[in-house]
Design an enzyme around this catalytic site. Structure first.
Site, PDB file in Angstrom:
ATOM      1  N   GLU B 138       0.859  -1.169   0.000  1.00 36.14           N
ATOM      2  CA  GLU B 138       0.000   0.000   0.000  1.00 36.14           C
ATOM      3  C   GLU B 138       0.908   1.236   0.000  1.00 36.14           C
ATOM      4  O   GLU B 138       1.936   1.246   0.678  1.00 36.14           O
ATOM      5  CB  GLU B 138      -0.872   0.031   1.266  1.00 36.14           C
ATOM      6  CG  GLU B 138      -2.068  -0.890   1.241  1.00 36.14           C
ATOM      7  CD  GLU B 138      -3.204  -0.359   0.379  1.00 36.14           C
ATOM      8  OE1 GLU B 138      -3.121   0.772  -0.121  1.00 36.14           O
ATOM      9  OE2 GLU B 138      -4.177  -1.103   0.201  1.00 36.14           O
ATOM     10  N   GLU B 273     -17.461  -1.228 -10.518  1.00 43.50           N
ATOM     11  CA  GLU B 273     -16.688  -2.180  -9.712  1.00 43.50           C
ATOM     12  C   GLU B 273     -17.575  -2.936  -8.739  1.00 43.50           C
ATOM     13  O   GLU B 273     -17.213  -3.997  -8.258  1.00 43.50           O
ATOM     14  CB  GLU B 273     -15.531  -1.474  -8.979  1.00 43.50           C
ATOM     15  CG  GLU B 273     -15.946  -0.322  -8.114  1.00 43.50           C
ATOM     16  CD  GLU B 273     -14.768   0.248  -7.302  1.00 43.50           C
ATOM     17  OE1 GLU B 273     -13.638  -0.194  -7.492  1.00 43.50           O
ATOM     18  OE2 GLU B 273     -15.013   1.136  -6.465  1.00 43.50           O
ATOM     19  N   ARG B 286     -17.185  -0.796   0.310  1.00 43.46           N
ATOM     20  CA  ARG B 286     -16.223  -1.640  -0.380  1.00 43.46           C
ATOM     21  C   ARG B 286     -16.973  -2.750  -1.117  1.00 43.46           C
ATOM     22  O   ARG B 286     -18.197  -2.799  -1.103  1.00 43.46           O
ATOM     23  CB  ARG B 286     -15.207  -2.173   0.628  1.00 43.46           C
ATOM     24  CG  ARG B 286     -14.421  -1.014   1.248  1.00 43.46           C
ATOM     25  CD  ARG B 286     -13.422  -1.451   2.278  1.00 43.46           C
ATOM     26  NE  ARG B 286     -12.333  -2.203   1.684  1.00 43.46           N
ATOM     27  CZ  ARG B 286     -11.311  -2.688   2.372  1.00 43.46           C
ATOM     28  NH1 ARG B 286     -11.259  -2.490   3.678  1.00 43.46           N
ATOM     29  NH2 ARG B 286     -10.358  -3.372   1.781  1.00 43.46           N
ATOM     30  N   LEU B 287     -16.243  -3.607  -1.767  1.00 45.50           N
ATOM     31  CA  LEU B 287     -16.857  -4.585  -2.656  1.00 45.50           C
ATOM     32  C   LEU B 287     -16.912  -5.944  -1.993  1.00 45.50           C
ATOM     33  O   LEU B 287     -16.131  -6.241  -1.086  1.00 45.50           O
ATOM     34  CB  LEU B 287     -16.051  -4.646  -3.955  1.00 45.50           C
ATOM     35  CG  LEU B 287     -15.810  -3.275  -4.590  1.00 45.50           C
ATOM     36  CD1 LEU B 287     -14.890  -3.393  -5.784  1.00 45.50           C
ATOM     37  CD2 LEU B 287     -17.131  -2.606  -4.954  1.00 45.50           C
ATOM     38  N   TRP B 289     -15.945  -9.508  -2.154  1.00 47.39           N
ATOM     39  CA  TRP B 289     -14.845 -10.117  -2.900  1.00 47.39           C
ATOM     40  C   TRP B 289     -15.124 -11.593  -3.231  1.00 47.39           C
ATOM     41  O   TRP B 289     -14.407 -12.490  -2.800  1.00 47.39           O
ATOM     42  CB  TRP B 289     -13.542  -9.966  -2.116  1.00 47.39           C
ATOM     43  CG  TRP B 289     -13.093  -8.530  -1.979  1.00 47.39           C
ATOM     44  CD1 TRP B 289     -13.792  -7.407  -2.322  1.00 47.39           C
ATOM     45  CD2 TRP B 289     -11.843  -8.063  -1.483  1.00 47.39           C
ATOM     46  NE1 TRP B 289     -13.074  -6.279  -2.067  1.00 47.39           N
ATOM     47  CE2 TRP B 289     -11.856  -6.639  -1.544  1.00 47.39           C
ATOM     48  CE3 TRP B 289     -10.695  -8.688  -0.989  1.00 47.39           C
ATOM     49  CZ2 TRP B 289     -10.787  -5.861  -1.130  1.00 47.39           C
ATOM     50  CZ3 TRP B 289      -9.631  -7.900  -0.567  1.00 47.39           C
ATOM     51  CH2 TRP B 289      -9.679  -6.498  -0.648  1.00 47.39           C
ATOM     52  N   ASP B 392      -7.185  -5.411  -9.126  1.00 48.98           N
ATOM     53  CA  ASP B 392      -6.718  -4.679  -7.946  1.00 48.98           C
ATOM     54  C   ASP B 392      -5.717  -5.516  -7.144  1.00 48.98           C
ATOM     55  O   ASP B 392      -5.592  -6.718  -7.323  1.00 48.98           O
ATOM     56  CB  ASP B 392      -7.936  -4.313  -7.093  1.00 48.98           C
ATOM     57  CG  ASP B 392      -7.686  -3.092  -6.216  1.00 48.98           C
ATOM     58  OD1 ASP B 392      -6.620  -2.467  -6.333  1.00 48.98           O
ATOM     59  OD2 ASP B 392      -8.594  -2.757  -5.419  1.00 48.98           O
ATOM     60  N   GLU B 395      -0.299  -6.527  -3.716  1.00 55.84           N
ATOM     61  CA  GLU B 395       0.807  -6.069  -2.845  1.00 55.84           C
ATOM     62  C   GLU B 395       0.784  -6.685  -1.455  1.00 55.84           C
ATOM     63  O   GLU B 395       1.663  -6.408  -0.652  1.00 55.84           O
ATOM     64  CB  GLU B 395       0.727  -4.547  -2.644  1.00 55.84           C
ATOM     65  CG  GLU B 395       0.460  -3.726  -3.866  1.00 55.84           C
ATOM     66  CD  GLU B 395      -1.035  -3.582  -4.127  1.00 55.84           C
ATOM     67  OE1 GLU B 395      -1.814  -4.331  -3.510  1.00 55.84           O
ATOM     68  OE2 GLU B 395      -1.409  -2.753  -4.956  1.00 55.84           O
ATOM     69  N   ARG B 442      -2.614  -1.399 -10.272  1.00 53.59           N
ATOM     70  CA  ARG B 442      -1.769  -0.439  -9.557  1.00 53.59           C
ATOM     71  C   ARG B 442      -0.491  -1.135  -9.074  1.00 53.59           C
ATOM     72  O   ARG B 442       0.569  -0.546  -9.010  1.00 53.59           O
ATOM     73  CB  ARG B 442      -2.512   0.173  -8.365  1.00 53.59           C
ATOM     74  CG  ARG B 442      -2.931  -0.825  -7.308  1.00 53.59           C
ATOM     75  CD  ARG B 442      -3.565  -0.167  -6.073  1.00 53.59           C
ATOM     76  NE  ARG B 442      -3.556  -1.114  -4.972  1.00 53.59           N
ATOM     77  CZ  ARG B 442      -3.974  -0.874  -3.751  1.00 53.59           C
ATOM     78  NH1 ARG B 442      -4.460   0.321  -3.443  1.00 53.59           N
ATOM     79  NH2 ARG B 442      -3.916  -1.785  -2.811  1.00 53.59           N
ATOM     80  N   ASP B 459      -4.092   4.920  -5.296  1.00 50.33           N
ATOM     81  CA  ASP B 459      -5.127   5.605  -4.523  1.00 50.33           C
ATOM     82  C   ASP B 459      -4.683   6.997  -4.110  1.00 50.33           C
ATOM     83  O   ASP B 459      -4.282   7.216  -2.961  1.00 50.33           O
ATOM     84  CB  ASP B 459      -5.455   4.788  -3.271  1.00 50.33           C
ATOM     85  CG  ASP B 459      -5.956   3.389  -3.612  1.00 50.33           C
ATOM     86  OD1 ASP B 459      -6.233   3.115  -4.796  1.00 50.33           O
ATOM     87  OD2 ASP B 459      -6.068   2.576  -2.677  1.00 50.33           O
ATOM     88  N   HIS B 524     -13.740   7.879 -10.973  1.00 49.35           N
ATOM     89  CA  HIS B 524     -13.921   6.983  -9.817  1.00 49.35           C
ATOM     90  C   HIS B 524     -14.773   7.730  -8.799  1.00 49.35           C
ATOM     91  O   HIS B 524     -14.615   8.941  -8.638  1.00 49.35           O
ATOM     92  CB  HIS B 524     -12.551   6.623  -9.223  1.00 49.35           C
ATOM     93  CG  HIS B 524     -12.572   5.418  -8.339  1.00 49.35           C
ATOM     94  ND1 HIS B 524     -13.417   5.265  -7.275  1.00 49.35           N
ATOM     95  CD2 HIS B 524     -11.815   4.276  -8.382  1.00 49.35           C
ATOM     96  CE1 HIS B 524     -13.191   4.094  -6.690  1.00 49.35           C
ATOM     97  NE2 HIS B 524     -12.224   3.483  -7.349  1.00 49.35           N
TER      98      HIS B 524
END
Lengths: 667, 667
Positions: B138, B273, B286-287, B289, B392, B395, B442, B459, B524
């Protein structure tokens, strides 16, 4: 005490001390390393940002032996890089290459081992599990990177600290294995206690020596350390027989003192740090750093001091090792060549103290040191009648300074506080005032206890916060006390008020309670007096302070015995519980209470708005609650009533002083 | 290109590359070091706290030579610890002891040398003077330790970052000496550019290779790197011929899109999204997942997508490499053994993503990778008709994870983003959609450009701040573009809105301007849509966006030529000024503007409330201001009018596309 014992084994060696395995060195797990590094150092007003660019760290895997000398090399075919000369309980490392400027030594750790010391530590008394850099500095305004005050101070100019920042570090630890270890060096160093298997010593120079001490009992170990580092002169009776009022209000200070006395306070000292005059900066009201009585602010001060003396009240002042460039003493020192110079120019090194610059008196020059002791402290202060002073600072010596004796700034920096203490002690001794005049310091390093009669815990924030507030005073007293510093105290009410953080009445009263049961009860107006509550600013606070000062005075006969004990044995007045209760495993973790001598247990209330407080009473004695007379067996946890005015204090039922303690409960 | 040339000299050696002195190794100033260390790693939601406990760092002072092999030892009598095999312009280090897990190499630095690269860097395009750890993570909520947002994020859970934190690091740099250097390793590494005399490479493993590239011109150097790391497929025309609207409003997204189109916007994509459904946490909406279309939130999605396609509007979705434990795909993966395991137990390793836990699909298992590519991306996404998606994360791979192929987590962590990209690319290729379906990432690391068609800048905060706001997008595009990543874009309006920081109309409009002159213009809603201004939430913002989208669409013929050029030469679409103006020394320091292809110069306004903006126009061309038609000679600094709607853009007077540009000025 036994010497270190060397046993060659498995291609390496063991060092043992009275049966304790101390160093275990093997080719595949070496205990010794040397190297080379280049320090990055940035200093802003006594706050240092230090990191190392490490070029080499060489494991010294191969050991050979020649009598009491161990020769260490990277491997069998390599030339030795380090010799270790065993000398009793001392190890003297000698590098073969002067370019080697980094040293690491790993000491065997045991799983449940506990460690203390490292100078005057404010955040943690028990050191295990963390790394402690040892470099005298400002503690930081805020010593908790998660606190808003620390963040604001960092943003405002690198002013925030961290848990290990302290005015007084010292590369010495005590272990629960009942040994102590000291690293004799003034270089930047660090103790790394994070590894379960070893403690790692790091030094940015080859240390002159690593010294060990061992005993069967902690009190004997502490006694040994006090002998090694030097015991302070006995605290004079006047210093603990009443409160010392800190007022910096010019001539008005006298009237305010009289009013406080009239309110019932027992007062034996008036401390006016503004005796030299004021300078107002954005940090608050500060002092004019030219160490001469300010006639405008304190007219006829000599006569005033003499008049107070007839009433048994001492007058105290303030001094530090810097000279403001707009003062007369700076010009005097400059003309005589007493100032430290820049590395790259024949001109004085000036230090920015926040809106004013100062020269540094070069104490490595005998003439400059004598000048400061005689001309400044002797003539300007002692001859005026000062009975004591805050000997402030000592932590700011830059590393890129040119000193008369050629000492590198990286080595002089940590040495400076002790040199500063010695000059104060020399001045006092020259007037025959040792054991009578009392100066107090926050900066320290190895050996400061030999010269400095009294530590103070530095600049607490005016709050109860974990890493900056009142509670840090106890950890400071406990850690420094183990290393020879018998006498400790703090600014009653705290000092640093910034970013809107101000004193509350509750804080003032809890701090009065803590100070009453400390060797010296001295108040401070703080850095921003006008924005903060003062002792005489609230009738309830004043009344409570007056009573606490009477209790403090009433304790004097007991404290006098502790002072005598300190001289005789080196034991500090404030002691961790385990020092007298080492058979009780629960006593070891207590870091928010202290034994005041052997017979009193003091557990100050360290949170706001409490009416009771949890206390652990160690096994091996019966404990009597000072205020209620209720007795408790040892080895128990109690939650004791603790309203304002009734701080949690217990005495041993078998104390020879129990009569005195019982009287105090009626005060 | 020439090979590295080895010259033994003065007991050491030099390595030169086409006449450049690259490595200078002498016994008294060695360039190579090996060692051993133990990392301390703490991960909280993709934010890593990493430090090293360094046990040894051995200078390899002694070199001997055997053909193309250099043998390095600590000194003449010591056994070699490292071999360096020269192979063309590549150096392959080989350690003789598997316990050696640290490596340092110093590269000769010149006083005025400038450096770029290191992956996608957000704070600094020019790298000289700082140290850059290279570890995908991040970026942090706030990447400036002096900002209040960073402090609050740190306190709230290690969430703040620093200048070097990035989703996409890469151990590759370009030097103004017209060479590039790449370290082939996925280990934790760092580039230290602080020393005036050398650049130091640090790696927590012996790298597989150090590779050099050299050319007379920067464009050729960039071309070599794009060949080495792989060029992405050509961006399809639809992706740059209109805006891609980011809406996550369930079925209402379609109506909102129609209203935006009705307001005059040119739209070629709708990105939802939330096609998988929502999960509300304290961070925002948020989504869910579990990578399956959510029928409740998007009824009849397949038909909707098909209907949009007839109008030339693509539908895009979202996926990441984790599976929420409360989703169906998690159970499927668990049953099939596709999940990465804990080191110490035969159970899935769960990662805390902030109020929900996820399993990690173990892409080192061929069966698991195939399953994700075919079953998830293929069947659930491509077969549904998705023309693209945000791929997405990548990381968060913990270092203490057990992977099917036995790869150590410390080496797998940095490799993960490229593996993740390859799986997405594989899925796309399996449906014959390469160069047509567009996923954007990203996270990145060496080689991500070979698989990922489009980077996005991560972000950003919804502001103009120096280390987190809109300006970081430009540095990200410039740095990543030099390493083979031809296509870059950002979240129009920014993403992260926390601690009361919200979008302003001015920010939205400036970001529309930046996005219009970028390969892909995608909006976005941000992490907290309800608290923040949206494109359709303010008539002025919407009107401005619509116009900018028409400008973006009108640029398509020009951008198409740039895409062709990227395929042919590896040049990125967004380029630092010096790439085409290397004879102009002033061009090198510009990091807030870019050439968009050779012919456009874009200098987005990066501050609030500006009506003009300073721009440097490089020498070697005449520059025409897009909106006024005013022409300026090259090598000049101008302050150009830049009210909202007139972003500073210039075109080369000699451009073959000048007719197109002139038309745009009338839009």
């Amino acid at each position: 005490m036994d010497a270190l014992r060397l046993v060659a084994i498995d291609g390496g060696f063991d060092l043992t001390l009275d049966g304790r395995l101390i160093v275990r060195h093997r080719p595949d797990s070496p205990a010794l390393f040397v190297g080379r590094g280049r320090p990055d150092i940035a200093m802003v007003r006594g706050n240092f940002d230090i990191s190392d660019r490490l070029d080499e760290r060489i494991a010294l895997r191969h050991a050979t032996f020649d009598g009491a000398r161990i020769a260490l090399a990277a491997h069998a075919d390599a030339p030795p890089l380090l010799y270790l000369d065993l000398d009793g309980a001392t190890l003297r490392p000698v590098a073969t290459d002067p370019a080697l400027n980094r040293f690491w030594l790993r000491i065997v750790a045991e799983p449940d081992e506990q460690l203390w010391g490292a100078g005057e530590q404010l955040s943690y008394f028990g050191l295990r599990g963390r790394r402690f850099p040892l470099w005298t500095s400002e503690p930081g305004v805020g010593r908790d990177k998660a606190s808003a005050i620390t963040f604001q101070a960092d943003v405002a100019g690198q002013g925030g600290g961290d848990y290990w920042n302290t005015n007084y570090p010292q590369p010495t630890w005590l272990s629960s294995r009942r040994y102590a270890l000291h690293v004799e060096t003034t270089a930047y160093s660090a103790f790394d206690f994070r590894d379960p298997a070893f403690h790692e010593i790091e030094a940015w120079a080859i240390p002159e020596a690593i010294e060990w001490f061992a005993a069967d009992r902690f009190v004997d170990l502490v006694g040994q350390l006090s002998t090694r580092f030097g015991r302070p002169p006995r605290l004079p009776d006047w210093a603990f027989s009443g409160a010392i009022l800190g007022l910096k209000d010019g001539e008005r200070s006298f009237a305010r003192m009289e009013a406080i006395i009239a309110a019932g306070a027992a007062v034996t000292g008036l401390w006016c740090e503004d005796w030299v005059g004021l300078r107002v900066t954005s940090f608050g009201k500060r002092l004019f750093w030219d160490w001469t009585a300010n006639e405008a602010r304190y007219p006829d001060l000599r006569a005033r001091i003499a008049a107070l003396a007839t009433r048994g009240i001492r007058f105290l002042g303030y001094v530090n090792p810097y000279l403001a460039i707009d003062g007369g003493l700076y010009q005097e020192a400059l003309a005589a060549g007493h100032l430290a110079l820049k590395l790259d120019a024949d001109e004085p090194y000036l230090v920015d103290f926040g809106e004013f610059d100062c020269g540094i008196v070069d104490f490595t020059s005998p003439a400059a040191a004598d000048w400061f002791a005689e001309r400044v402290i002797g003539q300007e202060m002692l001859d005026l009648g000062l009975a004591g002073w805050m000997a402030d600072f000592g932590e700011y010596l830059p590393t890129d300074v040119r000193l008369a004796n050629g000492l590198d700034g990286m080595l002089a920096h940590n040495a400076w506080p002790t040199i500063w203490a010695e000059i104060n002690a020399r001045a006092v001794a020259a007037r025959g005032q040792t054991g009578e005049a009392v100066f107090f310091m926050r900066a320290g390093f190895t050996g400061v206890s030999r010269y400095c009669p009294l530590l103070w815990a530095g600049d607490q924030s005016v709050d109860f916060s974990r890493h900056d507030g009142i509670g840090t005073v106890i950890r400071a007293a406990l850690s420094s006390g183990l290393l020879g510093n018998a006498y400790h105290h703090s600014d009653l009410g705290g000092y640093t008020s910034l970013f809107g953080n101000v004193r509350t009445p509750g804080l003032m009263m809890r701090w009065s309670e803590l100070s009453a049961f400390s060797p010296v009860m001295r108040s401070h107006e703080g850095n921003r007096p006008d924005e903060n509550l003062q002792l005489d600013g609230d009738p309830q606070v004043l009344d409570h302070f007056a009573r606490m000062s009477r209790i403090h005075a009433a304790l004097a006969p007991y404290v006098a015995t502790l002072c005598d004990e300190a001289v005789a044995t080196g034991l500090p007045l404030q002691r961790p519980l385990f020092l007298h209760h080492e058979a009780d495993p629960n006593a070891f973790a207590v870091d928010d209470a202290f034994l005041y001598g052997r017979d009193l247990l003091v557990a100050p209330v360290l949170e706001a708005d409490r009416i009771d407080w949890p206390v652990y009473l160690p096994a091996g004695a019966e404990w009597v609650h000072l205020w209620s007379g209720e007795a408790f067996g040892g080895g128990t946890r109690v939650t004791i009533g603790a309203t304002l005015g009734a701080p949690p204090v217990f005495f041993r039922a078998d104390s020879a002083m129990r009569g005195l303690f019982a009287e105090i409960s009626d005060l």
